[in-house]
Design a protein around this motif. Structure first.
Motif, mmCIF file in Angstrom:
data_model
loop_
_atom_site.group_PDB
_atom_site.id
_atom_site.type_symbol
_atom_site.label_atom_id
_atom_site.label_comp_id
_atom_site.label_asym_id
_atom_site.label_seq_id
_atom_site.Cartn_x
_atom_site.Cartn_y
_atom_site.Cartn_z
ATOM 1 N N ASN A 28 0.807 -1.219 0.000
ATOM 2 C CA ASN A 28 0.000 0.000 0.000
ATOM 3 C C ASN A 28 0.848 1.281 0.000
ATOM 4 O O ASN A 28 0.487 2.271 0.652
ATOM 5 N N ASP A 50 4.261 10.042 8.969
ATOM 6 C CA ASP A 50 4.263 9.486 10.311
ATOM 7 C C ASP A 50 5.126 8.222 10.278
ATOM 8 O O ASP A 50 5.165 7.521 9.270
ATOM 9 N N GLU B 26 -2.651 4.500 14.371
ATOM 10 C CA GLU B 26 -3.016 5.035 13.058
ATOM 11 C C GLU B 26 -1.878 5.903 12.547
ATOM 12 O O GLU B 26 -1.327 6.715 13.295
ATOM 13 N N ASN B 28 -0.491 7.619 8.505
ATOM 14 C CA ASN B 28 -0.451 7.698 7.036
ATOM 15 C C ASN B 28 -1.640 7.015 6.377
ATOM 16 O O ASN B 28 -1.502 6.371 5.324
ATOM 17 N N GLN B 30 -3.101 4.455 7.347
ATOM 18 C CA GLN B 30 -3.062 3.028 7.667
ATOM 19 C C GLN B 30 -3.448 2.834 9.135
ATOM 20 O O GLN B 30 -3.368 3.755 9.933
ATOM 21 N N VAL B 32 -2.904 0.136 12.578
ATOM 22 C CA VAL B 32 -2.374 -1.029 13.270
ATOM 23 C C VAL B 32 -3.546 -1.614 14.050
ATOM 24 O O VAL B 32 -4.187 -0.907 14.829
ATOM 25 N N GLU B 49 -6.670 -3.515 -1.166
ATOM 26 C CA GLU B 49 -5.754 -3.389 -0.029
ATOM 27 C C GLU B 49 -4.841 -4.607 0.103
ATOM 28 O O GLU B 49 -5.295 -5.744 0.039
ATOM 29 N N ASP B 50 -3.552 -4.332 0.306
ATOM 30 C CA ASP B 50 -2.615 -5.361 0.749
ATOM 31 C C ASP B 50 -2.699 -5.415 2.278
ATOM 32 O O ASP B 50 -2.933 -4.392 2.934
ATOM 33 N N GLU B 51 -2.466 -6.613 2.828
ATOM 34 C CA GLU B 51 -2.588 -6.780 4.284
ATOM 35 C C GLU B 51 -1.333 -7.432 4.852
ATOM 36 O O GLU B 51 -0.862 -8.441 4.318
ATOM 37 N N PHE B 98 -1.401 -4.673 9.734
ATOM 38 C CA PHE B 98 -1.121 -3.333 9.212
ATOM 39 C C PHE B 98 -1.812 -3.252 7.873
ATOM 40 O O PHE B 98 -1.494 -4.024 6.954
ATOM 41 N N GLU B 99 -2.723 -2.319 7.751
ATOM 42 C CA GLU B 99 -3.484 -2.241 6.505
ATOM 43 C C GLU B 99 -4.169 -0.885 6.424
ATOM 44 O O GLU B 99 -4.265 -0.175 7.419
ATOM 45 N N PRO B 100 -4.653 -0.508 5.231
ATOM 46 C CA PRO B 100 -5.339 0.779 5.112
ATOM 47 C C PRO B 100 -6.583 0.822 6.007
ATOM 48 O O PRO B 100 -7.227 -0.205 6.244
#
Lengths: 121, 121
Positions: A28, A50, B26, B28, B30, B32, B49-51, B98-100
């Motif tokens: 991403n 960030d 949180e 950018n 994205q 956590v 989304e990549d995860e 970790f992902e959008p």
């Protein structure tokens, strides 16, 4: 082809120098970076990014202008953009960083430890 | 105000249900997320989304249509968008994701475990 896992310890064993992040994952527009620290870094901030610091081994002191946060393995800190910070490692620290691919390690400062091209391992 | 660190174990101690991610950071755009898994999830993928799955405790089996990857603490896997996958946890697993912020846990599928609003802890 379906993806393979990443063993963090294996990546850490592939290098020994300090303050020189390696890219060990991309998603991403963000990168997962592995880095070893020892000593005091330069005071800096990032205008647009960030940064997340996840401690794998050792004890990281993240200095801010008003206070210091001490971060142990299994803990992380997110430093917001435009926040001056200085990582300090009295003994060697192993970290993962999660941040945009555009992030330069020394932010708004250029010194001998600035890395603009990172190795992928 | 300068940021505080996050102690992952403390966050994990704040909930006990499975398949219900909590937002613990949180940056950018994205997030956590901390989540506990037990059993078999639904086959799904994410269009956009990549995860990243980072194992904290337990053993995660990430099934793909052609193979299975077994992931231990200190290891992670990045599942690219449009890649069908199914997380399986024979025993309880604790994970960071970790992902959008836009990522819905069940991706292109809606079932009783779909979570569109996540609690921040």
């Amino acid at each position: 082809m379906t993806p393979k896992k990443v063993i963090i310890a294996d990546k850490m064993n592939q290098f020994s120098d300090h303050w020189n992040p390696r890219v060990i994952g991309e998603l991403n527009g963000q990168q997962v970076r592995a880095v070893k620290l020892k000593g005091e870094f330069v005071w800096h901030d990032h205008d647009h990014e960030d940064e997340l610091f996840l401690v794998i081994k050792g004890i990281l002191k993240m200095e801010f202008r008003d206070r210091t946060e001490t971060i142990y393995p299994g803990e992380f800190i997110i430093v917001p953009r435009k926040t001056e910070h200085r990582p300090v490692a009295d003994e060697e620290v192993e970290l993962l960083l999660f941040e945009p691919a555009s992030t330069v390690n020394t932010g708004n400062v250029v010194d001998e430890r600035t890395r603009t091209t990172l190795q992928k391992i």
